[in-house]
Scaffold this motif. Structure first.
Motif, PDB file in Angstrom:
ATOM      1  N   LEU A  46       1.088  -1.456  -0.209  1.00  0.00           N
ATOM      2  CA  LEU A  46       0.188  -0.451  -0.197  1.00  0.00           C
ATOM      3  C   LEU A  46       0.998   1.648  -0.017  1.00  0.00           C
ATOM      4  O   LEU A  46       2.182   1.322   0.686  1.00  0.00           O
ATOM      5  CB  LEU A  46      -1.445   0.258   1.725  1.00  0.00           C
ATOM      6  CG  LEU A  46      -1.988  -1.068   1.549  1.00  0.00           C
ATOM      7  CD1 LEU A  46      -2.615  -1.497   2.870  1.00  0.00           C
ATOM      8  CD2 LEU A  46      -2.940  -1.236   0.073  1.00  0.00           C
ATOM      9  N   ASP A  47       0.043   2.319  -0.320  1.00  0.00           N
ATOM     10  CA  ASP A  47       1.265   3.694  -0.583  1.00  0.00           C
ATOM     11  C   ASP A  47       0.803   3.841   0.769  1.00  0.00           C
ATOM     12  O   ASP A  47      -0.920   4.562   0.508  1.00  0.00           O
ATOM     13  CB  ASP A  47       1.058   4.237  -1.761  1.00  0.00           C
ATOM     14  CG  ASP A  47       1.589   3.498  -2.946  1.00  0.00           C
ATOM     15  OD1 ASP A  47       2.771   2.950  -2.352  1.00  0.00           O
ATOM     16  OD2 ASP A  47       0.968   2.908  -3.579  1.00  0.00           O
ATOM     17  N   PHE A  48       1.514   5.349   1.220  1.00  0.00           N
ATOM     18  CA  PHE A  48       0.620   5.972   2.237  1.00  0.00           C
ATOM     19  C   PHE A  48       1.454   7.444   1.837  1.00  0.00           C
ATOM     20  O   PHE A  48       2.561   7.297   1.339  1.00  0.00           O
ATOM     21  CB  PHE A  48       1.325   5.589   3.683  1.00  0.00           C
ATOM     22  CG  PHE A  48       0.304   4.340   3.989  1.00  0.00           C
ATOM     23  CD1 PHE A  48      -1.007   4.316   4.946  1.00  0.00           C
ATOM     24  CD2 PHE A  48       1.151   3.302   3.349  1.00  0.00           C
ATOM     25  CE1 PHE A  48      -1.079   3.149   5.009  1.00  0.00           C
ATOM     26  CE2 PHE A  48       0.724   1.712   4.248  1.00  0.00           C
ATOM     27  CZ  PHE A  48      -1.065   1.852   5.596  1.00  0.00           C
ATOM     28  N   ASN A  49       0.343   8.491   2.592  1.00  0.00           N
ATOM     29  CA  ASN A  49       1.361   9.860   2.798  1.00  0.00           C
ATOM     30  C   ASN A  49       0.135  10.480   3.445  1.00  0.00           C
ATOM     31  O   ASN A  49      -0.519   9.802   3.880  1.00  0.00           O
ATOM     32  CB  ASN A  49       0.776  10.168   1.917  1.00  0.00           C
ATOM     33  CG  ASN A  49       2.033  11.846   0.986  1.00  0.00           C
ATOM     34  OD1 ASN A  49       2.541  11.778   1.618  1.00  0.00           O
ATOM     35  ND2 ASN A  49       2.277  11.837  -0.237  1.00  0.00           N
ATOM     36  N   LEU A  50       1.527  12.317   3.735  1.00  0.00           N
ATOM     37  CA  LEU A  50       0.661  12.890   5.139  1.00  0.00           C
ATOM     38  C   LEU A  50      -0.420  11.937   6.482  1.00  0.00           C
ATOM     39  O   LEU A  50      -1.719  12.235   6.437  1.00  0.00           O
ATOM     40  CB  LEU A  50      -0.701  13.878   4.449  1.00  0.00           C
ATOM     41  CG  LEU A  50      -1.409  15.380   4.769  1.00  0.00           C
ATOM     42  CD1 LEU A  50       0.406  15.707   5.597  1.00  0.00           C
ATOM     43  CD2 LEU A  50      -1.839  15.827   4.444  1.00  0.00           C
ATOM     44  N   ILE A  51       0.937  11.143   6.795  1.00  0.00           N
ATOM     45  CA  ILE A  51       0.458  10.558   8.471  1.00  0.00           C
ATOM     46  C   ILE A  51       0.181  11.741   9.256  1.00  0.00           C
ATOM     47  O   ILE A  51       1.970  12.207   9.776  1.00  0.00           O
ATOM     48  CB  ILE A  51       0.982   9.384   8.447  1.00  0.00           C
ATOM     49  CG1 ILE A  51       1.275   9.051   7.263  1.00  0.00           C
ATOM     50  CG2 ILE A  51       1.085   8.535   9.572  1.00  0.00           C
ATOM     51  CD1 ILE A  51       2.454   8.428   6.378  1.00  0.00           C
ATOM     52  N   SER A  52      -0.536  12.431  10.455  1.00  0.00           N
ATOM     53  CA  SER A  52      -0.561  12.973  11.028  1.00  0.00           C
ATOM     54  C   SER A  52      -1.326  12.441  12.216  1.00  0.00           C
ATOM     55  O   SER A  52      -2.425  12.164  12.061  1.00  0.00           O
ATOM     56  CB  SER A  52      -1.311  14.070  10.619  1.00  0.00           C
ATOM     57  OG  SER A  52      -1.727  15.192  10.683  1.00  0.00           O
ATOM     58  N   LEU A  53      -0.698  13.548  13.585  1.00  0.00           N
ATOM     59  CA  LEU A  53      -1.084  13.192  14.572  1.00  0.00           C
ATOM     60  C   LEU A  53      -1.263  14.608  15.893  1.00  0.00           C
ATOM     61  O   LEU A  53      -0.244  14.298  15.608  1.00  0.00           O
ATOM     62  CB  LEU A  53      -0.784  12.317  15.435  1.00  0.00           C
ATOM     63  CG  LEU A  53      -0.820  11.412  16.388  1.00  0.00           C
ATOM     64  CD1 LEU A  53      -2.347  11.111  16.370  1.00  0.00           C
ATOM     65  CD2 LEU A  53       0.021  10.681  17.256  1.00  0.00           C
ATOM     66  N   PHE A  54      -1.975  14.693  16.311  1.00  0.00           N
ATOM     67  CA  PHE A  54      -2.411  16.002  16.927  1.00  0.00           C
ATOM     68  C   PHE A  54      -2.850  15.646  18.509  1.00  0.00           C
ATOM     69  O   PHE A  54      -3.424  14.704  18.588  1.00  0.00           O
ATOM     70  CB  PHE A  54      -2.965  17.447  16.493  1.00  0.00           C
ATOM     71  CG  PHE A  54      -1.923  17.837  14.933  1.00  0.00           C
ATOM     72  CD1 PHE A  54      -2.398  17.528  13.716  1.00  0.00           C
ATOM     73  CD2 PHE A  54      -2.303  19.329  15.380  1.00  0.00           C
ATOM     74  CE1 PHE A  54      -1.504  18.043  12.465  1.00  0.00           C
ATOM     75  CE2 PHE A  54      -1.288  19.886  14.572  1.00  0.00           C
ATOM     76  CZ  PHE A  54      -1.011  19.145  13.257  1.00  0.00           C
ATOM     77  N   PRO A  55      -2.576  16.349  19.605  1.00  0.00           N
ATOM     78  CA  PRO A  55      -2.581  16.069  20.364  1.00  0.00           C
ATOM     79  C   PRO A  55      -4.133  17.405  20.734  1.00  0.00           C
ATOM     80  O   PRO A  55      -3.864  18.013  19.780  1.00  0.00           O
ATOM     81  CB  PRO A  55      -1.943  15.988  22.119  1.00  0.00           C
ATOM     82  CG  PRO A  55      -0.770  17.464  21.343  1.00  0.00           C
ATOM     83  CD  PRO A  55      -0.677  16.576  19.171  1.00  0.00           C
ATOM     84  N   PRO A  56      -3.931  17.861  21.551  1.00  0.00           N
ATOM     85  CA  PRO A  56      -5.557  18.764  21.979  1.00  0.00           C
ATOM     86  C   PRO A  56      -4.857  20.040  21.656  1.00  0.00           C
ATOM     87  O   PRO A  56      -3.603  19.611  22.128  1.00  0.00           O
ATOM     88  CB  PRO A  56      -5.908  18.567  23.408  1.00  0.00           C
ATOM     89  CG  PRO A  56      -5.586  16.925  23.304  1.00  0.00           C
ATOM     90  CD  PRO A  56      -4.959  16.533  22.811  1.00  0.00           C
ATOM     91  N   THR A  57      -5.109  21.008  21.409  1.00  0.00           N
ATOM     92  CA  THR A  57      -4.409  22.048  20.685  1.00  0.00           C
ATOM     93  C   THR A  57      -4.647  23.018  21.060  1.00  0.00           C
ATOM     94  O   THR A  57      -6.622  23.109  21.928  1.00  0.00           O
ATOM     95  CB  THR A  57      -4.679  22.687  19.538  1.00  0.00           C
ATOM     96  OG1 THR A  57      -5.702  22.140  19.005  1.00  0.00           O
ATOM     97  CG2 THR A  57      -3.445  21.692  18.548  1.00  0.00           C
ATOM     98  N   TRP A  58      -4.527  24.442  21.296  1.00  0.00           N
ATOM     99  CA  TRP A  58      -4.911  26.100  21.891  1.00  0.00           C
ATOM    100  C   TRP A  58      -6.518  25.747  21.230  1.00  0.00           C
ATOM    101  O   TRP A  58      -6.069  26.229  20.361  1.00  0.00           O
ATOM    102  CB  TRP A  58      -4.095  26.994  21.850  1.00  0.00           C
ATOM    103  CG  TRP A  58      -4.099  28.359  22.668  1.00  0.00           C
ATOM    104  CD1 TRP A  58      -4.964  29.210  22.534  1.00  0.00           C
ATOM    105  CD2 TRP A  58      -4.422  28.312  23.848  1.00  0.00           C
ATOM    106  NE1 TRP A  58      -5.431  30.126  23.199  1.00  0.00           N
ATOM    107  CE2 TRP A  58      -4.653  29.809  24.044  1.00  0.00           C
ATOM    108  CE3 TRP A  58      -3.799  27.806  25.044  1.00  0.00           C
ATOM    109  CZ2 TRP A  58      -5.004  30.435  25.726  1.00  0.00           C
ATOM    110  CZ3 TRP A  58      -2.977  28.153  26.599  1.00  0.00           C
ATOM    111  CH2 TRP A  58      -3.811  29.657  26.485  1.00  0.00           C
ATOM    112  N   ASN A  59      -7.166  26.787  22.281  1.00  0.00           N
ATOM    113  CA  ASN A  59      -8.664  26.443  21.648  1.00  0.00           C
ATOM    114  C   ASN A  59      -9.202  25.342  20.945  1.00  0.00           C
ATOM    115  O   ASN A  59      -9.852  26.100  20.110  1.00  0.00           O
ATOM    116  CB  ASN A  59      -8.520  27.920  21.115  1.00  0.00           C
ATOM    117  CG  ASN A  59      -8.820  28.897  21.817  1.00  0.00           C
ATOM    118  OD1 ASN A  59      -9.584  29.258  22.676  1.00  0.00           O
ATOM    119  ND2 ASN A  59      -8.869  30.299  21.410  1.00  0.00           N
TER     120      ASN A  59
END
Ligand code: AHR
Length: 635
Positions: free
Chosen positions: A197-210
């Protein structure tokens, strides 16, 4: 710390009291901005710092300078990871993806920027995948010992004909003992029809300000919010300029969906994603009620390449488009684009700075000959309400423009510049856009070709900055505002010290520098008007400014003592204050001249507030120790 740099200047002896009388009226109205922030991508202050994205190298973005690579990524089990530029990429901005192949459970792991801080909170993630796959994906957070801290199964929607985004959340239940954690994404190769499989733009964020999507790290924002910055100068700095004309900061490549942002090679030795772009800067201003001071590219790159006059038009046009994007109605081309990206309401831009340090990099002659005028004239014609600033004061400022003064120096030189704005009689307002004591006193001053910067702001440097800022506040009708620079330092990867705030990957590591305490004290005691003060005693070792906050009718006096052999007694009389009036007197001190606030260590700035009462004839009597910064506010 290099002790050979610890030469102290001559100390001034002082024993008699400073007797100061502050008039009822007669000063000047101050600028409303005073102390602000300056941000640019430096020291991983944005990427891997304030910008809360946790995945390093999330879209394999590269450039000629920093080609695409697999930094931060490793294969799970027997998988093979290969970077590819497919004929059907995720987008033209993100042409490179990773092919994952192998047998059994395969996938990849990301180590984060310098680890991933795992707390019991909701992490929001997503990835794009291409390829026919009927199984499910497993996203997880793992500790360095292999313990699973959180995991989730994601049913595949993946097909071979197009890229499909998958969203997921991870909610660990405990705090990981350190930041040496990783993020993994795996799948069952036997259910992928081509075995890969091909993957791209793998993203992970914690809770952010506001809780903003694609937002900013909360502990850093909290520290900024505590400071209460009145403005934000962005996006640089050298960051705006770029190493070359082509690698300048291009506003239009930082807006819209993340799939449309190609990223760029920064001035600071790494590729950035463009995730923290123009809109994110503006939202940051909104969130902290900061006035944006927008810097636009002025035709000069750090390698000293300059756009010739005949070719400048397209860059001027580009700056006008940027302004239309920010301020235009939805009926305009770029205003409509802004609305499409979720911001129908225009922002207001009151300040635009043309370039950065155009007196440098061989830029001054072309800046004064045609570059500044070209941008200034075009902006003034279309946006007459905008205060345009030149990026230097080494030139004759035309019309109603202002200038930007930067000063990096040794403490003594900041003190000797206390009165520099007293003799500034020009009508052109000045931004103190970058201010920092950089190196210890050495008897000569800063030599840019050979200096040793302190890792953190240190106390005598912060007091010296305070003296300089007091001189600026005395002239706050001419001074738009002042900001320390640079603002952030990620201790895991930095090129420039000292900075206002330092941190590492661990939430809560953000460390407020000694200068932070000085700026914050001054910022929280804003004068709307200065009041003239008279004294038979010359400035030094005590430096001060006095004034009034006409919103609260509180009288304010700010002072600093630099290099005295003894405590300095002060007799302070406000002509409009009577006997018995009380005041809060806050005094900042530190254990010694070289004390500094270091990440992981306790704060060394001692803040002491006492309530004092005006005696006969309304005189406040108090004493300030050597190397102290003080603010008195009447109640
Ligand atoms: O603040 C760090 C750098 O110093 C800025 O990018 C530049 O404007 C200045 O020279």
């Amino acid at each position: 710390m290099l002790r050979e740099y610890l030469l102290l200047p001559l100390l001034a002896a002082y024993s008699a009291a400073y007797t100061i009388t502050v008039a009822k009226s007669g000063g000047n109205v101050t600028s409303n901005l005073q102390y602000g922030a300056m941000e640019e991508e430096i020291n991983h202050g944005g990427e891997g710092g304030l910008y809360a994205e946790l995945i390093r190298n999330r879209a394999f973005q590269g450039s000629e300078l920093y080609p695409s690579n697999l930094d931060g990524w490793s294969a799970v089990g027997e998988s093979t990871l290969t970077l590819q530029n497919l004929s059907a990429p995720l987008s033209s901005a993100l042409p490179t993806s990773v092919k994952v192949e192998g047998s059994g459970t395969i996938g990849f792991t990301n180590m984060g920027f310098w680890g991933i801080d795992v707390q019991p909170q909701k992490y929001t993630g997503s990835f794009y995948v291409k390829g026919s796959y009927s199984g499910s994906f497993k996203a997880s957070l793992q500790s360095s010992t292999g313990k699973t801290l959180a995991s989730v199964e994601i049913t595949s929607k993946s097909v071979s004909s197009k890229w499909v985004q998958h969203d997921f959340t991870l909610t660990p239940t405990t705090t990981a003992s350190n930041v040496n954690n990783t993020f993994s994404l795996t799948f069952d190769a036997s259910q992928a029809s081509s075995g890969s499989l091909d993957f791209n733009l793998i993203s992970l964020f914690p809770p952010t300000w506001n809780n903003r999507p694609n937002g900013l790290r909360k502990d850093l924002m909290q520290a900024l919010s505590d400071f209460g910055p009145k403005f934000l100068r962005f996006p640089g700095g050298n960051n705006l300029e770029g190493e070359t004309i082509d690698t300048r900061w291009k506003w239009n490549e930082t807006i819209g969906p993340l799939t449309e942002r190609p990223g760029r090679p920064t001035t600071w030795g790494y590729e950035e994603t463009g995730g923290m772009g123009l809109v994110e800067y503006m939202e940051w201003c909104d969130d902290l009620s900061m006035e944006p001071i927008l810097a636009i590219w002025s035709g000069l790159a750090l390698n000293e390449d300059v756009v010739p006059e005949a070719d400048l038009d397209i860059y001027v046009e580009d700056a006008l488009n940027e302004l239309e994007f920010l301020t235009g109605s939805v009926d305009t081309e770029y205003g409509a684009l802004r609305a499409k990206y979720g911001h129908p309401d225009p922002w207001t831009i009151n300040y635009v700075e043309v370039g950065n340090e155009d007196n440098d990099s061989g830029g001054l002659s072309t800046y004064t000959a045609y570059r500044f005028a070209a941008f200034n004239d075009a902006i003034a014609a279309k946006h007459p309400n905008i205060q345009v600033l030149a990026s230097t004061i080494d030139m004759t400022l035309p019309g109603s423009t202002g200038g930007d003064y930067h000063q990096y120096d040794v403490p003594d030189n900041f003190v000797s510049e206390f009165d520099m704005w007293d003799s500034y009689t020009d009508a052109h307002p000045i931004l103190l856009g970058e201010i920092a004591a950089l190196e210890y006193n050495n008897g000569v001053g800063l030599d840019w070709s050979d200096y040793t910067a302190s890792l953190y702001p240190w106390w005598i440097g912060s007091v010296a900055e305070a003296v300089f800022l007091l001189g600026a506040e005395r002239n706050a009708d001419k001074i738009i505002g002042a900001t320390y620079a640079p603002f952030f330092m990620n201790l895991d990867s930095y090129e420039w010290s000292p900075t206002f705030l330092a941190f590492d990957s661990k939430t809560g590591s953000v460390t407020k520098s000694t200068s932070y305490y000085v700026y914050t004290l001054f910022n929280h005691n804003h004068m709307t008007n200065t009041l003239p003060a008279t004294s038979a005693d010359a400035f030094g070792p005590l430096y001060y400014v006095s004034g009034l906050d006409n919103k609260t009718n509180s009288h304010i006096w700010k002072g600093a003592v630099y290099n005295s052999t003894a405590d300095v007694p002060v007799s302070l009389k406000f002509e409009s204050i009577g006997q018995g009036t009380t005041a809060d007197l806050t005094i900042l001190t530190a254990p010694d001249a070289y004390s500094m606030n270091e990440v992981g260590e306790a704060n060394i700035v001692n803040t002491k507030t006492t309530i004092i009462k005006a005696g006969k004839s309304g005189v406040f009597s108090f004493s300030l120790p050597n190397l102290s910064v003080a603010v008195l506010t009447t109640n």
